[in-house]
Design a protein around this motif. Sequence first.
Motif, short mmCIF file in Angstrom:
data_model
loop_
_atom_site.label_atom_id
_atom_site.label_comp_id
_atom_site.label_asym_id
_atom_site.label_seq_id
_atom_site.Cartn_x
_atom_site.Cartn_y
_atom_site.Cartn_z
N PHE A 91 -6.67 -42.83 0.44
CA PHE A 91 -7.30 -41.87 1.37
C PHE A 91 -6.82 -42.13 2.80
CE2 PHE A 91 -10.88 -40.91 -1.71
CZ PHE A 91 -10.60 -39.55 -1.79
N LEU A 92 -6.70 -43.39 3.19
CA LEU A 92 -6.23 -43.72 4.54
C LEU A 92 -4.79 -43.25 4.75
CD1 LEU A 92 -7.80 -47.28 5.00
CD2 LEU A 92 -8.44 -45.18 6.22
N LYS A 93 -3.96 -43.36 3.71
CA LYS A 93 -2.58 -42.88 3.82
C LYS A 93 -2.56 -41.35 3.89
CE LYS A 93 -0.27 -46.82 1.65
NZ LYS A 93 0.53 -47.32 0.50
N ALA A 94 -3.45 -40.73 3.14
CA ALA A 94 -3.56 -39.26 3.22
C ALA A 94 -3.97 -38.83 4.62
CB ALA A 94 -4.57 -38.76 2.19
N ILE A 95 -4.91 -39.58 5.21
CA ILE A 95 -5.37 -39.27 6.56
C ILE A 95 -4.23 -39.38 7.57
CG2 ILE A 95 -6.82 -40.13 8.46
CD1 ILE A 95 -8.91 -40.83 6.22
N ASP A 96 -3.42 -40.41 7.44
CA ASP A 96 -2.27 -40.56 8.33
C ASP A 96 -1.33 -39.35 8.22
OD1 ASP A 96 -3.04 -42.97 9.41
OD2 ASP A 96 -1.90 -44.18 7.96
N ALA A 97 -1.14 -38.90 6.98
CA ALA A 97 -0.27 -37.75 6.77
C ALA A 97 -0.88 -36.48 7.37
CB ALA A 97 -0.01 -37.56 5.28
N ASP A 142 2.65 -32.63 4.44
CA ASP A 142 1.68 -31.80 3.72
C ASP A 142 1.61 -32.20 2.24
OD1 ASP A 142 -0.20 -29.61 3.71
OD2 ASP A 142 1.30 -28.46 2.58
N SER A 143 2.80 -32.32 1.61
CA SER A 143 2.83 -32.72 0.19
C SER A 143 2.33 -34.15 0.01
CB SER A 143 4.25 -32.59 -0.36
OG SER A 143 4.67 -31.25 -0.36
N ALA A 144 2.72 -35.04 0.92
CA ALA A 144 2.30 -36.45 0.82
C ALA A 144 0.79 -36.57 0.92
CB ALA A 144 2.98 -37.27 1.91
N ALA A 145 0.20 -35.84 1.86
CA ALA A 145 -1.25 -35.90 2.03
C ALA A 145 -1.96 -35.43 0.77
CB ALA A 145 -1.67 -35.04 3.22
N ASP A 146 -1.47 -34.35 0.18
CA ASP A 146 -2.07 -33.81 -1.04
C ASP A 146 -1.95 -34.81 -2.19
OD1 ASP A 146 -3.23 -31.60 -2.62
OD2 ASP A 146 -1.27 -31.55 -3.60
N GLU A 147 -0.79 -35.42 -2.32
CA GLU A 147 -0.56 -36.37 -3.42
C GLU A 147 -1.36 -37.66 -3.23
OE1 GLU A 147 3.90 -34.48 -4.07
OE2 GLU A 147 3.59 -36.26 -2.79
N TYR A 148 -1.43 -38.15 -2.01
CA TYR A 148 -2.26 -39.34 -1.76
C TYR A 148 -3.74 -39.04 -2.03
CZ TYR A 148 1.32 -42.40 0.32
OH TYR A 148 2.40 -43.23 0.52
N SER A 149 -4.19 -37.86 -1.67
CA SER A 149 -5.60 -37.49 -1.90
C SER A 149 -5.91 -37.43 -3.39
CB SER A 149 -5.91 -36.14 -1.25
OG SER A 149 -5.86 -36.22 0.15
N LYS A 150 -4.99 -36.86 -4.16
CA LYS A 150 -5.19 -36.79 -5.61
C LYS A 150 -5.16 -38.19 -6.23
CE LYS A 150 -3.32 -32.12 -6.27
NZ LYS A 150 -2.19 -31.31 -6.81
N ALA A 151 -4.28 -39.04 -5.71
CA ALA A 151 -4.20 -40.42 -6.21
C ALA A 151 -5.51 -41.16 -5.90
CB ALA A 151 -3.03 -41.14 -5.57
N ALA A 152 -6.03 -40.94 -4.70
CA ALA A 152 -7.28 -41.58 -4.30
C ALA A 152 -8.42 -41.17 -5.23
CB ALA A 152 -7.62 -41.21 -2.86
N THR A 153 -8.46 -39.89 -5.58
CA THR A 153 -9.51 -39.39 -6.48
C THR A 153 -9.37 -40.02 -7.87
OG1 THR A 153 -9.62 -37.29 -5.28
CG2 THR A 153 -10.51 -37.33 -7.52
N ALA A 154 -8.13 -40.13 -8.34
CA ALA A 154 -7.91 -40.73 -9.66
C ALA A 154 -8.33 -42.20 -9.66
CB ALA A 154 -6.44 -40.60 -10.05
N TYR A 155 -7.98 -42.92 -8.60
CA TYR A 155 -8.39 -44.32 -8.50
C TYR A 155 -9.91 -44.44 -8.45
CZ TYR A 155 -3.79 -46.50 -7.68
OH TYR A 155 -2.52 -47.01 -7.80
N ARG A 156 -10.54 -43.50 -7.76
CA ARG A 156 -12.01 -43.56 -7.65
C ARG A 156 -12.66 -43.36 -9.02
NH1 ARG A 156 -16.05 -39.48 -4.28
NH2 ARG A 156 -17.97 -40.64 -4.72
N ILE A 157 -12.12 -42.43 -9.81
CA ILE A 157 -12.66 -42.20 -11.15
C ILE A 157 -12.51 -43.47 -12.00
CG2 ILE A 157 -12.34 -40.90 -13.30
CD1 ILE A 157 -11.52 -38.50 -11.50
N ALA A 158 -11.42 -44.18 -11.77
CA ALA A 158 -11.16 -45.44 -12.50
C ALA A 158 -11.94 -46.61 -11.92
CB ALA A 158 -9.68 -45.74 -12.48
N LYS A 159 -12.71 -46.33 -10.87
CA LYS A 159 -13.51 -47.34 -10.16
C LYS A 159 -12.65 -48.43 -9.52
CE LYS A 159 -17.71 -46.55 -12.86
NZ LYS A 159 -18.81 -47.14 -13.66
N SER A 160 -11.44 -48.04 -9.15
CA SER A 160 -10.56 -48.94 -8.40
C SER A 160 -10.73 -48.55 -6.93
CB SER A 160 -9.11 -48.78 -8.86
OG SER A 160 -8.28 -49.70 -8.19
#
Length: 302
Positions: A61-67, A35-53
């Motif tokens: 996001f794929l790691k969050a989905i696995d979690a 649960d925590s891993a999915a939330d943290e991966y999702s937040k990381a994905a959003t941050a990377y998206r804002i940075a256009k990475s």
Amino acid sequence: MSGIAAKKIGEAEDLVKQAEKSLKLSMLKWVPDYDSAADEYSKAATAYRIAKSYDKSKECFLKAIDAYKNNKSWFHAAKAYEQIILLSKDADKLHEVEEYANKSASLYQQHGSPEAAASALDKAAKLTESKHPDMALRFYQHALEVIMIEDSVRQAAEYASKVSRILVKLRRYDEATNALKKEISLNQQTESYGQIGRLVVALVMVQLARGDSVEAEKTFREWGNCCEPEEVSTLQTLLQAFDDEDPELAARMLASPFIRHMDVEYAILSKNIPLPQGIQMEKKAGDTAVETNDAEDEGGLC
């Protein structure tokens, strides 16, 4: 790299480390904290998206989905796939949308949310329709199938309309004929008779575009009594013009104001229908309407 992008990438990297820590086991921790891993991966994905990475964002996001899947959180996993779809747009990789849209829809259905599944497919279709209309068609067809399972007739009619119109846009007229008949049937179930009239006009035009005036006449005989007086008058005269091989009269009927104000796909279709004797004429919306006799009752289903 801008200061904001660098800051967001730093945030994302810290969140990824936290997610990895949440998944690690120890002597006192026998089960990963998905649960925590999915939330943290999702937040990381959003941050990377804002940075256009975008590649790293997708990876997170794929790691969050696995979690989420390991936690049997099907709904949240489906939402994460929708985020990847938006990433595909940002990264100009629309060819990837189909895989993730279908996975998202499947997980929504697994969760017991068919309307969310159909909505995800609908959004994917809108995203891809201008550049990949064939892909968008498959999304609309899939959404229709999902909603039909739930027996939601009114919503099914909305998706059926999208299927019909995109088939006409693609000039796949044989398939459009069947799609329009299905759309008429769905509208009969909801007693939407005014809508049926316009669909009859569309179906007649599609059959004329196929070069099948006989089927066009059969359509009018079967469902013509569902049409408004203006529609009846125009269709009668249009079909008579094809029967008499009168291209000028056919052109004037196809330029009728109500036809030109139908959905854009049908308005465009009216300009592309081959006229009798194969003579293409300029069809102007301002042409004088032809006077016709009142329609006779044909005893249809409406």
